[in-house]
Write an enzyme that holds these catalytic residues in place. Structure first.
Site, PDB file in Angstrom:
ATOM      1  N   CYS A  69      -0.088  -0.247   3.012  1.00 52.40           N
ATOM      2  CA  CYS A  69       0.508   0.299   1.792  1.00 52.40           C
ATOM      3  C   CYS A  69       2.016   0.387   2.048  1.00 52.40           C
ATOM      4  CB  CYS A  69      -0.078   1.677   1.496  1.00 52.40           C
ATOM      5  SG  CYS A  69       0.683   2.469   0.066  1.00 52.40           S
ATOM      6  N   CYS A 191       4.343  -0.111  -6.491  1.00 50.82           N
ATOM      7  CA  CYS A 191       3.438  -0.614  -5.445  1.00 50.82           C
ATOM      8  C   CYS A 191       4.285  -1.462  -4.498  1.00 50.82           C
ATOM      9  CB  CYS A 191       2.321  -1.429  -6.066  1.00 50.82           C
ATOM     10  SG  CYS A 191       1.217  -2.167  -4.824  1.00 50.82           S
TER      11      CYS A 191
END
Ligand code: API
Length: 250
Positions: A69, A191
Site C-alpha cells: 500500500c 491510492c
C-alpha cells in the site's frame, strides 16, 4: 488498547505496533468499519524484524490482505519515526518486498517496488487498459477528463481481474487519478500504488516526464517520480488522532 489514525493524502489507516504476529483479518474489519469502528481504508500493524526496521501486516478494510500500500507505507513510516521505532530513513518488509521510506516533518517519501507490466491490451468499456503491478495489481486507462468515474464499470473490472481500477487524465500539467480500490470496494480519496501505476503508464507512453505532480480525488497533491527502475511517491501524511479502544486486543 490505543491505536493511531492516519491520513495519507486522503487514504486513511488505523496503525498500531505489537510483538505478537498473528492473523488480524477480523480485527481489520472491526477497526476499519466506518460506523462501528475507528473507520479507515486499511489496518497496518508494525512488528519487530531482525534485519529491517520493522515488518508490517497490511489489511484492506474488508479484512483482505494486500501485499503493498503506497500511501499506507508513508503513514507507517511517519508512525514508526514519530514513535522512535525507526530512524527517519528506514527500510521495512512488506508482502511485496522491502520498502525504503524517508520522513521529513509531515512529508514522507516511499520508494515502491519496481513496476511490472502484466498486460497492455485489455479492451473494455471503449477503453484500452494496462494491467500494472506496483506492489498490488492495477488496471489503468487514460481518459480525456476524470470528472466522471463509472463505478459500475470499475466493479466489473475489479471482479474480472482481481485488481484495483484507475482512470487518469493529464489536465493543466497535473496527472489526475481516480481509483476504485480492491478490498475497500469503493472509490478512495487517494491510492498510492494506483497513482504510481497511472504515472508509470503515462511515462512509458511518453505522455508524462520522469517526475510529475499527481492529483487524487482528495485534492491533496503528491509527487511521483522515476528513480532507476523504481518509482517514488512523495506527499503529506497526517496523524489525525489516537483512539483508546475499550475491547483489548494485541
Ligand atoms: N486496495 C489495495 C491495497 C491498498 C493500496 C492503496 N491504498 C495504496 O495506497 O497503494 C489492494 O488490495 O490491492
Amino acid at each position: 488498547m490505543t491505536v493511531a489514525k492516519y491520513s495519507a493524502s486522503g487514504n486513511d489507516f488505523v496503525i498500531f505496533h505489537t510483538f505478537v504476529k498473528k492473523e488480524r483479518n477480523g480485527l481489520a474489519q472491526t477497526l476499519c468499519h466506518r460506523q462501528e469502528g475507528v473507520g479507515a481504508d486499511g489496518l497496518i500493524v508494525l512488528l519487530p524484524h531482525e534485519r529491517y526496521d520493522f515488518e508490517w501486516q497490511f489489511y484492506n478494510a474488508d479484512g483482505s490482505v494486500a501485499a503493498m500500500c503506497g500511501n499506507g507505507s508513508r503513514a507507517a513510516a511517519h508512525y514508526a519515526f514519530s514513535r522512535g521505532l525507526a530512524p527517519n530513513r528506514m527500510r521495512f518488509l512488506t508482502g511485496a518486498g522491502v520498502i525504503e521510506a524517508e520522513v521529513d516533518g509531515s512529508i514522507v517519501t516511499s520508494e515502491l517496488t519496481p513496476p511490472q507490466i502484466i498486460d497492455k491490451n485489455i479492451e473494455a468499456f471503449e477503453k484500452t487498459w494496462w494491467l500494472v503491478d506496483t506492489g498490488v495489481p492495477h488496471l489503468v486507462a487514460f481518459v480525456d477528463k476524470v470528472d466522471s468515474f463509472d463505478l459500475r464499470e470499475a466493479r466489473e473490472l475489479r471482479r474480472q481481474y482481481d485488481a484495483n481500477v484507475n482512470i487518469a487524465a493529464i489536465e493543466g500539467g497535473l496527472l489526475r487519478v481516480r481509483t476504485y480500490e480492491r478490498g475497500v470496494e469503493n472509490e478512495t480519496l487517494a491510492c498510492g500504488t494506483g497513482m504510481a501505476a497511472c504515472f508509470y503508464r503515462g511515462n512509458q507512453e511518453g505522455k508524462v516526464g520522469d517526475c510529475i505532480a499527481v492529483m487524487p480525488a482528495s485534492g491533496e497533491r503528491l509527487e511521483l517520480a522515476k528513480k532507476g527502475d523504481t518509482l517514488t511517491l512523495k506527499g503529506e501524511v497526517r496523524h489525525t488522532f489516537d483512539a483508546m479502544m475499550e475491547r483489548d486486543f494485541d
